[in-house]
Design a protein around this motif. Structure first.
Motif: not given
Length: 126
Positions: A84-106
């Motif tokens: 949930a925190r990851d989703l919130e952080t992504t949404a917050h950054l996107q609202a601030a005009g950032w492009l968020v790229l998330r990858f898995w460690e594998h």
């Protein structure tokens, strides 16, 4: 839990080396604007790209996530909060005009670095 690396994990270091070798410059562990205690793993502030390399266990990877048997309810709540925190952080950054790229460690570091490089170079001014 205290022994788990929060930064400079093997996948992060591998991706950073590849990005640096490709000529890209970035910032490490940059604070998320307006959110205390949250950081971007690899940030490209000029083009506003935030890269996160999420651990499979801690962030709920659909392929590799496991659930500890001991104290399972506590762990379920803890790991669900992380997601949930990851989703919130992504949404917050996107609202601030950032492009968020998330990858898995594998994911292979070469694939991650190639994708990040393509995105960053595509956003940079000629």
């Amino acid at each position: 839990m205290s022994r788990q690396a929060r930064r400079d994990t093997s996948p992060e270091v591998a991706v950073r080396k590849l990005l640096h070798a490709a000529g890209l410059r970035y910032r490490l562990q940059r604070k998320v604007p307006g959110m205390s205690r949250r950081t971007i793993d690899i940030a490209f502030p000029g083009v506003r790209v935030a890269v996160f390399l999420d651990g499979c266990f801690w962030h709920g990877c659909p392929q590799h996530a496991t659930s500890p048997k001991a104290n399972s309810e506590w762990w379920r709540v803890k790991l669900d909060r992380n997601v949930a925190r990851d989703l919130e952080t992504t949404a917050h950054l996107q609202a601030a005009g950032w492009l968020v790229l998330r990858f898995w460690e594998h994911e292979p570091p070469e694939d991650v670095a190639m994708r990040v490089s393509q995105v960053v170079r595509g956003l940079q001014q000629p």
